[in-house]
Scaffold this motif. Structure first.
Motif, PDB file in Angstrom:
ATOM      1  N   ILE A  30       1.351   0.099  -2.185  1.00  0.00           N
ATOM      2  CA  ILE A  30       2.455   1.053  -2.310  1.00  0.00           C
ATOM      3  C   ILE A  30       3.182   1.044  -0.973  1.00  0.00           C
ATOM      4  N   ALA A  40       9.136   4.917  -4.039  1.00  0.00           N
ATOM      5  CA  ALA A  40       8.121   3.993  -3.532  1.00  0.00           C
ATOM      6  C   ALA A  40       8.125   2.714  -4.367  1.00  0.00           C
ATOM      7  N   VAL A  42       5.695  -0.130  -5.903  1.00  0.00           N
ATOM      8  CA  VAL A  42       4.319  -0.500  -6.258  1.00  0.00           C
ATOM      9  C   VAL A  42       4.344  -1.989  -6.557  1.00  0.00           C
ATOM     10  N   HIS A  62       5.640   9.662  -5.005  1.00  0.00           N
ATOM     11  CA  HIS A  62       4.362   9.138  -4.527  1.00  0.00           C
ATOM     12  C   HIS A  62       3.276   9.355  -5.568  1.00  0.00           C
ATOM     13  N   ALA A  65       3.591   6.718  -8.109  1.00  0.00           N
ATOM     14  CA  ALA A  65       3.171   5.438  -7.525  1.00  0.00           C
ATOM     15  C   ALA A  65       1.654   5.330  -7.488  1.00  0.00           C
ATOM     16  N   ARG A  66       0.985   6.390  -7.071  1.00  0.00           N
ATOM     17  CA  ARG A  66      -0.486   6.380  -7.015  1.00  0.00           C
ATOM     18  C   ARG A  66      -1.096   6.191  -8.397  1.00  0.00           C
ATOM     19  N   ALA A  69      -0.468   2.608  -9.483  1.00  0.00           N
ATOM     20  CA  ALA A  69      -1.280   1.685  -8.674  1.00  0.00           C
ATOM     21  C   ALA A  69      -2.730   1.675  -9.132  1.00  0.00           C
TER      22      ALA A  69
END
Length: 89
Positions: A30, A40, A42, A62, A65-66, A69
């Motif tokens: 990321i 963000a 990825v 974020h 994105a987490r 991911a």
């Protein structure tokens, strides 16, 4: 500073890396998008049949994105190449 703001960075390199491993030897990163107002990137990298592959997607937050991911890392660890084609706007 709020919890959501504490992760934000202008670093040009990935600020989170997941080494998924597995049969595809996958890696997911990321990276903050400069002047992206919290957006963000990825990116997933892996090798299949000796050929390097990659895919990426921009996301709004974020947290998104987490989540993406970790999903991608699980897919790579299981030997499934990810498909990051999606509309994130």
């Amino acid at each position: 500073m709020t919890d959501a703001e504490s992760w934000q960075t202008d670093a040009s390199s990935p600020f989170m890396t997941i080494r998924a491993g597995g049969p595809l030897d996958g890696v997911v990163t990321i990276t903050a998008i400069a002047d992206g107002h919290g957006r963000a990137l990825v990116e997933a990298l892996w090798a299949q049949d000796g050929q390097p592959s990659s895919d990426s997607v921009e996301v709004e937050t974020h947290d998104a994105a987490r989540e993406i991911a970790h999903t991608i890392a699980s897919q790579l660890a299981a030997g499934t190449p990810p498909d990051l084609t999606r509309d994130c706007d």
